[in-house]
Motif scaffolding. Structure first.
Motif, short mmCIF file in Angstrom:
data_model
loop_
_atom_site.label_atom_id
_atom_site.label_comp_id
_atom_site.label_asym_id
_atom_site.label_seq_id
_atom_site.Cartn_x
_atom_site.Cartn_y
_atom_site.Cartn_z
N ILE A 99 17.11 -2.33 6.59
CA ILE A 99 16.01 -3.28 6.69
C ILE A 99 14.87 -2.54 7.38
O ILE A 99 15.02 -2.08 8.52
N LYS A 100 13.73 -2.43 6.71
CA LYS A 100 12.63 -1.61 7.21
C LYS A 100 11.31 -2.15 6.69
O LYS A 100 11.27 -3.04 5.83
N LEU A 101 10.22 -1.59 7.18
CA LEU A 101 8.89 -2.00 6.75
C LEU A 101 8.71 -1.72 5.26
O LEU A 101 9.01 -0.62 4.79
N ASP A 102 8.19 -2.72 4.55
CA ASP A 102 7.87 -2.57 3.14
C ASP A 102 6.51 -1.88 3.05
O ASP A 102 5.51 -2.40 3.56
N ASP A 103 6.46 -0.71 2.41
CA ASP A 103 5.20 0.04 2.32
C ASP A 103 4.09 -0.77 1.67
O ASP A 103 2.89 -0.52 1.92
N THR A 104 4.47 -1.76 0.88
CA THR A 104 3.47 -2.61 0.23
C THR A 104 2.60 -3.32 1.26
O THR A 104 1.42 -3.62 1.01
N GLU B 253 8.29 -10.56 8.40
CA GLU B 253 7.80 -10.94 7.07
C GLU B 253 7.28 -9.73 6.28
O GLU B 253 7.10 -9.82 5.06
N TYR B 254 7.05 -8.60 6.98
CA TYR B 254 6.60 -7.39 6.30
C TYR B 254 7.76 -6.44 5.99
O TYR B 254 7.54 -5.33 5.51
N PHE B 255 8.96 -6.86 6.29
CA PHE B 255 10.14 -6.02 6.07
C PHE B 255 10.79 -6.35 4.73
O PHE B 255 10.57 -7.41 4.16
N HIS B 256 11.62 -5.42 4.28
CA HIS B 256 12.41 -5.69 3.09
C HIS B 256 13.74 -4.94 3.20
O HIS B 256 13.93 -4.09 4.08
N ILE B 257 14.66 -5.32 2.34
CA ILE B 257 15.98 -4.68 2.33
C ILE B 257 16.02 -3.61 1.25
O ILE B 257 15.60 -3.84 0.12
N ASP C 116 -0.80 -1.88 5.04
CA ASP C 116 -2.16 -2.20 5.46
C ASP C 116 -2.20 -3.49 6.28
O ASP C 116 -2.91 -3.57 7.30
N LEU C 117 -1.45 -4.49 5.84
CA LEU C 117 -1.41 -5.75 6.58
C LEU C 117 -0.81 -5.55 7.96
O LEU C 117 -1.28 -6.14 8.95
N TYR C 118 0.22 -4.73 8.04
CA TYR C 118 0.84 -4.44 9.34
C TYR C 118 -0.15 -3.71 10.24
O TYR C 118 -0.28 -4.03 11.44
N LEU D 202 -2.52 -6.15 11.64
CA LEU D 202 -1.87 -7.03 12.62
C LEU D 202 -1.81 -6.38 13.99
O LEU D 202 -2.18 -7.00 15.00
N ILE D 203 -1.33 -5.14 14.06
CA ILE D 203 -1.14 -4.52 15.37
C ILE D 203 -2.46 -4.12 16.02
O ILE D 203 -2.52 -3.89 17.23
N HIS D 204 -3.54 -4.03 15.22
CA HIS D 204 -4.84 -3.70 15.79
C HIS D 204 -5.69 -4.94 16.05
O HIS D 204 -6.86 -4.83 16.45
N SER D 205 -5.08 -6.10 15.83
CA SER D 205 -5.79 -7.34 16.13
C SER D 205 -5.63 -7.67 17.61
O SER D 205 -4.87 -7.03 18.33
N ALA D 206 -6.32 -8.71 18.05
CA ALA D 206 -6.25 -9.11 19.46
C ALA D 206 -4.99 -9.88 19.79
O ALA D 206 -4.67 -10.10 20.96
#
Length: 543
Positions: A123-128, A149-153, A131-133, A136-140
Motif C-alpha cells: 500500500i503506497k502513494l499512487d503516482d497519479t 485517499e491518495y494511496f493504492h494497493i 501533484d495533489l499530494y 496538500l503538504i504545501h498547504s497551510a
C-alpha cells in the motif's frame, strides 16, 4: 505448494522489516499478548487472498494498517521537512521453490533474489495523485493523518505481474474461533472452505441454482401482485416501484446462503463447535490437497479439554501434505503438536525451536500438561518441585520485597516434578532464559545435583540451588534445621498439634502434611528463618 517465509514492513505492530521462516508442515506461533501472532496469520491471508476481516481490502483500507510509530514519525517530520517520504506498507509471501510456480518467479522482492517465487502486497502513494499530494503538504493545513485517499494497493507476483486471488494457486483459509464473522447466518470462512473444495463446474452449478432461485422469487404470483399494489399506492414516480431480489452478483451465495449444521444454522451452534467443523472441513479438503494453507487462530478458545484434545488429534492425523500455522496461548496445544514446531514471536523478533533436543519435545508430547509456555514467555522463572517449595519461596520473596509476589516483578514460579527439570532447562538453554531451580538433594548431593546438572551449572543464565548436606534430604528437615532454636514458634506457625519436642516427630509431621504446613507458613505474619539455598534464589531474583 508451501510458503517458505513471510516478510513484513510497516504493517501494524511490525515496524522494521521482519522475516518469519516456516516449516513445511506444522508451525505453532507463540508469544505474549500484542506480540504479533495474529498479525502474522492475518498478513499471510491478506497477501494470498486480498481479504482482511472478511472483506476484500482493495477499496477499503485505512491508515491503521500502517505501523503507528511510522505514521507518528512521518507526521512530525513533514511539519519541518516537506520532502519526508510517505510511509509504505509491505507484505511478501515467499513460496517454496516449485516448477509449477515459475510465473511467480522474479527479482521484484525485498531480497532482490531473481530466483524467488512469491507474492508482493504493497500500500503506497499512487503516482497519479502525486501533484495533489504535493499541493496538500504545501498547504497551510496541518497534517494529522496520512492522506490514505491518495494511496493504492499494488498486488503483484515477484515477476511484476498483477495478481488477483483467483490466479494464486496456493489457497489459504483463516479460522478464528475467538471472533464471530457471520453474515446472514453463514460464516464467511466456512463458505470459502466449501467454495474452495468444489470443482469449477460445481461452483458454476451452485451459482446458477442460486440465481434461478432469485429469479423464481421475482416471478412468483404473490410477489407480482404485491408489486402491482405498491406501484398503484406509491406516487413517487411514473416509473414502477417493486420489491425484488438483487441479481447483480453471480457468486452472492457465499454470503447470502445459510450454512446448517445438523439442521441448525451455523451461527447458532457454539463457537468451539464452529472451530472444530471449519478445521475438520479444511483438513479433509480433497480438492488440490497440496495447495491448502490452514491458518488457525487460538484453537483452544471455547473448547473443553476433551474437545481440544480431539481437535489436536485430528490435526496430527490429517496434516499430511498440508501446511498449518497455528497461534496459541496453550501449553497443551504447543506440547501435543510438538515444541520443535514452535516459533516464538518476541518484540517483533522470532525464534525457532527446531534445535531443541528430540528427547525433550518427545517428553512433552507424552506429558503435555506441563506449563512450558509459562517458562517461554516469562522474564525470569523459578522452578520448584512442588506446592510446599513454591509456598515457602514465595513467602520469603514477599518478606524481602515489600509483600510483592514474584509474578508482580515478572518472575514466574512454576511447579515442575524433578524428572522434568532438565527438560525445562533445555528450553531455557535454547532461549538463554534466566531460570533458577530449587531442588532437594535426596541424600546424595554429588550425584543428584553436581553430576545430574553438570551441563547446566556453568551456564550464566541458569542457577541450580540445593542444600549440600546429604543428611538433610528434603525441604522439611532443612526448614526444621534453621528453626530448631525456637521450636515453640515453629510449632505455632505450622499448627503442630502437640507440645512434643522430639525433632523426628516434628519433621515427620511436616513431611506427612507437606502442603498444609507450608500453607500455614504462607498465611502467617510470624517471621521464621529460611534455608540458605532458598535465600540464595531470592537474592538471585534481584540480579
Amino acid at each position: 505448494m508451501k510458503i517458505e517465509k513471510l516478510v513484513l514492513e510497516n504493517y501494524k505492530s511490525f515496524k522494521e522489516r521482519t522475516t518469519i521462516e516456516f516449516n513445511e508442515g506444522l508451525n505453532i506461533l507463540v508469544g505474549d499478548n500484542e506480540a504479533g501472532k495474529s498479525t502474522i496469520l492475518e498478513a499471510i491471508h491478506l497477501c494470498l487472498s486480498g481479504i482482511l476481516d472478511g472483506r476484500y481490502l482493495k477499496n477499503d483500507f485505512h491508515q491503521y494498517l500502517f505501523n503507528y510509530e511510522v505514521v507518528e514519525e512521518y507526521l512530525k517530520k513533514i511539519e519541518v521537512d516537506k520532502t519526508t517520504p510517505l510511509p509504505e506498507l509491505l507484505i511478501e509471501v515467499y513460496f517454496k521453490s516449485n516448477d509449477e510456480l515459475a510465473e511467480f518467479e522474479g527479482a521484484f522482492n525485498s531480497d532482490h533474489n531473481p530466483k524467488a517465487q512469491g507474492i508482493r502486497f504493497e500500500i503506497k502513494l499512487d503516482d497519479t495523485y502525486a501533484d495533489l499530494y504535493h499541493d496538500l503538504i504545501h498547504s497551510a493545513e496541518k497534517q494529522i493523518s496520512i492522506p490514505i485517499e491518495y494511496f493504492h494497493i499494488e498486488w503483484q507476483s515477484f515477476a511484476r505481474k498483477a495478481v488477483i486471488s483467483r490466479v494464486i494457486p496456493l489457497k489459504s483459509v483463516l479460522i478464528d474461533s475467538s471472533s464471530s464473522k457471520i453474515k446472514n447466518g453463514s460464516d464467511i470462512y466456512l463458505s470459502k472452505i466449501i467454495k474452495d473444495g468444489l470443482a469449477r463446474d460445481e461452483q458454476i452449478g451452485l451459482a446458477q441454482s442460486y440465481r434461478r432461485l432469485k429469479q423464481n422469487f421475482n416471478t412468483d404470483t404473490n410477489i407480482i401482485a404485491l408489486n402491482t399494489k405498491i406501484t398503484a399506492n406509491t406516487k413517487i414516480s411514473s416509473k414502477q416501484l417493486s420489491i425484488t431480489v438483487d441479481l447483480s452478483s453471480n457468486n452472492s451465495w457465499e454470503s447470502q446462503l445459510t450454512t446448517n449444521f445438523n439442521n441448525i444454522p451455523f451461527d447458532q451452534i457454539g463457537k468451539g463447535e464452529q472451530c472444530i467443523v471449519k478445521t475438520n472441513l479444511a483438513l479433509h479438503h480433497s480438492n488440490q490437497r497440496d495447495k491448502n494453507l490452514i491458518l488457525l487462530e487460538e484453537p483452544e478458545n471455547h473448547l473443553s479439554h476433551t474437545k481440544l484434545n480431539a481437535l489436536i488429534k485430528e490435526i496430527k492425523e490429517n496434516q499430511s501434505n498440508k501446511q498449518i500455522l497455528i497461534s496459541t496461548h496453550s501449553s497443551f496445544v504447543a506440547n501435543k503438536l510438538g515444541l520443535e514446531n514452535l516459533i516464538l514471536v518476541d518484540n517483533k523478533r522470532v525464534k525457532c525451536f527446531r534445535s531443541l533436543p528430540p528427547e525433550t519435545y518427545n517428553y512433552f508430547k507424552k506429558l503435555a500438561g506441563y506449563e512450558t509456555l509459562r517458562l517461554i514467555l516469562t522474564k525470569k522463572a523459578v522452578l520448584v518441585e512442588g506446592p510446599s517449595d513454591e509456598l515457602v519461596f514465595q513467602k520469603l520473596y514477599m518478606h524481602e520485597n515489600d509483600k510483592k509476589l514474584p509474578i508482580e516483578d515478572g518472575i514466574d514460579v512454576i511447579c515442575v516434578q524433578s524428572l522434568a527439570f532438565k527438560r525445562f532447562l533445555d528450553i531455557a538453554n535454547l532461549l538463554e532464559k534466566k531460570v533458577a531451580v530449587i531442588t532437594d538433594n535426596d541424600g546424595d548431593h554429588e550425584n543428584n545435583i553436581n553430576i545430574k546438572y553438570a551441563e547446566y551449572l556453568s551456564r550464566n543464565h541458569i542457577f541450580i540451588s540445593a542444600d549440600d548436606r546429604d543428611e538433610l534430604e528434603t525441604l522439611e528437615p532443612q526448614f526444621f534445621d534453621v528453626n530448631k532454636h525456637d521450636l515453640s514458634k515453629l510449632r505455632s506457625v505450622i499448627n503442630y498439634p502437640s507440645t512434643y519436642t522430639e525433632d523426628a516427630k516434628i519433621i515427620s509431621y511436616m513431611i506427612n502434611q507437606k502442603t498444609e504446613w507450608a500453607l500455614k507458613l504462607f498465611e502467617s505474619d510470624v517471621v521464621l528463618e529460611y534455608p540458605s539455598y532458598i535465600k540464595a534464589v531470592v537474592d538471585w531474583c534481584k540480579s
